[in-house]
Scaffold this motif. Structure first.
Motif, short mmCIF file in Angstrom:
data_model
loop_
_atom_site.label_atom_id
_atom_site.label_comp_id
_atom_site.label_asym_id
_atom_site.label_seq_id
_atom_site.Cartn_x
_atom_site.Cartn_y
_atom_site.Cartn_z
N ALA A 17 0.77 -1.25 0.02
CA ALA A 17 -0.02 0.00 -0.09
C ALA A 17 0.83 1.29 0.06
O ALA A 17 0.46 2.42 -0.95
N ILE A 18 2.01 1.25 0.65
CA ILE A 18 3.06 2.33 0.81
C ILE A 18 3.80 2.48 -0.65
O ILE A 18 3.51 3.94 -1.31
N GLY A 19 3.97 1.65 -1.21
CA GLY A 19 4.74 1.61 -2.58
C GLY A 19 3.77 1.86 -3.67
O GLY A 19 4.32 2.48 -4.66
N ALA A 20 2.57 1.47 -3.47
CA ALA A 20 1.72 1.86 -4.56
C ALA A 20 0.72 3.01 -4.58
O ALA A 20 -0.06 2.98 -5.55
N HIS A 21 0.81 3.76 -3.49
CA HIS A 21 -0.27 4.78 -3.40
C HIS A 21 0.18 5.86 -4.38
O HIS A 21 -0.80 7.03 -4.67
N HIS A 22 1.35 5.69 -5.47
CA HIS A 22 1.51 6.81 -6.50
C HIS A 22 1.66 5.87 -7.86
O HIS A 22 2.25 6.53 -8.79
N ASP A 23 1.27 4.80 -7.68
CA ASP A 23 1.14 3.88 -8.84
C ASP A 23 2.71 3.63 -9.26
O ASP A 23 3.05 3.28 -10.38
N GLU A 24 3.62 3.49 -8.22
CA GLU A 24 4.93 3.36 -8.70
C GLU A 24 5.16 1.72 -8.77
O GLU A 24 5.98 1.22 -9.62
N ILE A 25 4.26 0.84 -8.20
CA ILE A 25 4.32 -0.42 -8.32
C ILE A 25 2.99 -1.06 -8.25
O ILE A 25 1.79 -0.17 -8.28
N GLU A 26 2.79 -2.31 -8.72
CA GLU A 26 1.28 -2.88 -8.81
C GLU A 26 0.71 -2.96 -7.63
O GLU A 26 1.43 -3.46 -6.61
N MET A 27 -0.64 -2.59 -7.50
CA MET A 27 -1.45 -2.92 -6.50
C MET A 27 -1.71 -4.42 -6.10
O MET A 27 -2.38 -4.97 -7.04
N LYS A 28 -1.60 -4.98 -4.88
CA LYS A 28 -1.70 -6.45 -4.77
C LYS A 28 -2.79 -6.75 -3.93
O LYS A 28 -3.08 -8.03 -3.52
#
Length: 523
Positions: free
Chosen positions: A405-416
């Motif tokens: 959730a921390i890494g994907a909140h700016h679409d830097e990585i895929e949400m899982k």
């Protein structure tokens, strides 16, 4: 004798005879009783002896059985001990064989090491001989060159330096000419940039509010004590805190200017303690600043603990709690980072509860989603704050759902997982509401950070502070590593680096400070 006497004598004699007869009869009866008693005693003794013999035989039999049991147990114990002793002897023999093998290997290795050492000694002797021969050849060649050229080594060096100077001058002139031509070609583009930067200055009020603190004083007499003789107090305070202290005609007020709110708070509290105490001199200033920095660090930890307790978050790593506390002194797009993170955490908890998800996990991810914006010495400037925050969370043992959730909140990585889009939406709700953020402040603070990062990229730099709203970069160097001449060269190199790597309005003054101290203690 008369008849009466005779009768009395006869009666007496009869009585005596009767008594004697009675005694004889009583004696016979007693002897019979004694004989019968003796017979009974003999029979009782006989019965007792028989019973004693039977009891004796039983006890002997029981003793024999007990002895046999104890003997069997003893034999078992002896057998077990014999087995253990045999096993121990076997292990001992195995260890002895293993040790003997290891000793043989060590002996062989020692022999190989001795042979290698001898080879190295021979080679070092050979190299020393070769080096001496090479030095002799070099000296002879230099002498031959001096004879052939008719010049000594120092004269040849002088001529070489002169030729290099001439070449450098010509290269510099060519570079200046090329630069002037490029400047003429890009003059229109630079003019447009200046106009755009001027327009952007309309939104600097927010930046000024977040980068300036006002320290109120009782009277203007305190200003002189803060400045000190020849300005030594104010210089010491600026050097220790990295904050520009502006003492002007503003009545009963001193301006503290710095983009880093932690430094500003340290300077403000230090000034308050110094003014209250009344002792203001460089040594006292350094002591108070160090104590205040420790106090601020403790306050940061307390703020982090209070925040996680208020939100009902448990089991957070101490380093993450400290990062949460440091958010109090950070801002993002003009919005206080801690208030923004608390708001996002509460929104995430409510939204997750409405969707039937884990609200505690959502709160945790919402609170930590911007920890990558808190400065870290290990961080790279190019790393996005979402990825950096995810790396921090993984390092300190957070769950995979929170890290994603921390890494994907700016679409830097895929949400899982479903927590990730909730954090992204709540971040947008908190940040995009009217009046929440200003793009100008973030770019302004980033420019100041970039200025300091450029200075730290050079060797010998101890501290670097961007002051006067980014119009001056003050660099403090280590006197042992940087000489006075090198300090001037370092100032020029930093200014050239800023000029080539950054885009900024106006100009940036680079000041390099080299200070030496001699300290002794009288006992």
């Amino acid at each position: 004798m008369d008849t009466t006497t005779i009768i009395i004598i006869t009666a007496i004699v009869g009585l005596i005879i009767g008594f004697i007869i009675a005694k004889f009869l009583e004696k016979g009866k007693a002897s019979k009783t004694i004989a019968s008693a003796k017979k009974e005693a003999a029979s009782i003794v006989k019965d007792a002896k028989a019973e004693g013999e039977s009891i004796k035989k039983d006890k002997i039999f029981q003793a024999k059985e007990k002895f046999l049991e104890l003997k069997a147990e003893h034999e078992k114990v002896i057998i077990n001990k014999d087995k253990k002793i045999a096993e121990a002897e076997k292990r001992t023999r195995d260890k002895e064989s293993q040790i003997s093998g290891e000793l043989a290997k060590n002996k062989k290795l020692n022999e190989q090491l001795d042979s290698k050492l001898k080879e190295v000694e021979h080679k070092s002797e050979f190299l020393e001989k070769k080096q001496s021969e090479l030095d002799k050849l070099h000296k002879s060649q230099v002498q031959q060159l001096e004879v052939i050229s008719g010049l000594s080594a120092d004269e040849a060096k002088g001529q070489l330096l002169e030729s290099l100077k001439d070449a450098a001058k010509s290269d510099a002139m060519a570079f200046m000419q090329t630069t002037m031509e490029e400047a003429k070609l890009t003059a229109q583009q630079d003019a447009r940039k200046i106009i755009i930067n001027t327009i952007q200055r309309i939104g600097t009020e927010e930046a000024v509010e977040n980068c300036v603190s006002v320290f109120n004083i009782e009277s203007d007499d305190v200003k002189g004590r803060i400045i000190g003789r020849e300005g030594r107090n104010i210089r010491a305070l600026e050097s220790a805190t990295g904050v520009e202290i502006i003492v002007d005609d503003t009545p009963e007020a001193i301006i503290l200017s710095c983009f880093d709110s932690v430094r500003r708070e340290v300077a403000r509290l230090s000034l308050h303690k110094l003014v209250t105490d009344g002792r203001i001199h460089p040594a006292r200033i350094e002591e108070i600043v160090k104590k205040t920095e420790k106090q601020i660090e403790q306050e940061i930890v307390e703020v982090g603990k209070r925040t996680v307790i208020d939100l009902g978050i448990h089991g957070l790593h101490p380093e993450l709690i400290r990062a949460v506390g440091r958010m109090k002194y950070r801002s993002s797009y003009g919005q206080n980072l801690l208030q923004h993170s608390r708001e996002v955490a509460k929104l995430c908890g409510v939204m997750a509860a409405e969707l039937g998800l884990n609200p505690k996990l959502a709160k945790r991810a919402g609170l930590l989603h911007d920890i990558g914006k808190v400065p870290n010495t290990e961080a790279e400037v190019e790393t996005p704050h979402a990825i950096l925050g995810m790396q921090w969370a993984e390092k300190f043992g957070e769950k995979p759902d929170v890290c994603n959730a921390i890494g994907a909140h700016h679409d830097e990585i895929e949400m899982k997982n479903l927590i990730s889009p909730i954090v992204q939406v709540c971040d947008a709700i908190s940040g995009a509401r009217p009046g929440a953020r200003r793009q100008v402040l973030d770019s302004y603070i980033q420019r100041l950070k970039d200025l300091e990062e450029i200075a730290f990229g050079f060797g010998g730099v101890q501290k670097a502070y961007a002051i006067q709203a980014g119009r001056e970069l003050r660099v403090i160097v280590e006197s042992e590593k940087v000489s006075d001449d090198k300090a001037a060269q370092l100032s020029f190199e930093i200014s050239q680096k800023i000029q080539t790597d950054m885009t900024y309005p106006g100009q940036v003054k680079v000041t390099v400070i080299r200070e030496t101290r001699a300290v002794n203690v009288a006992k």
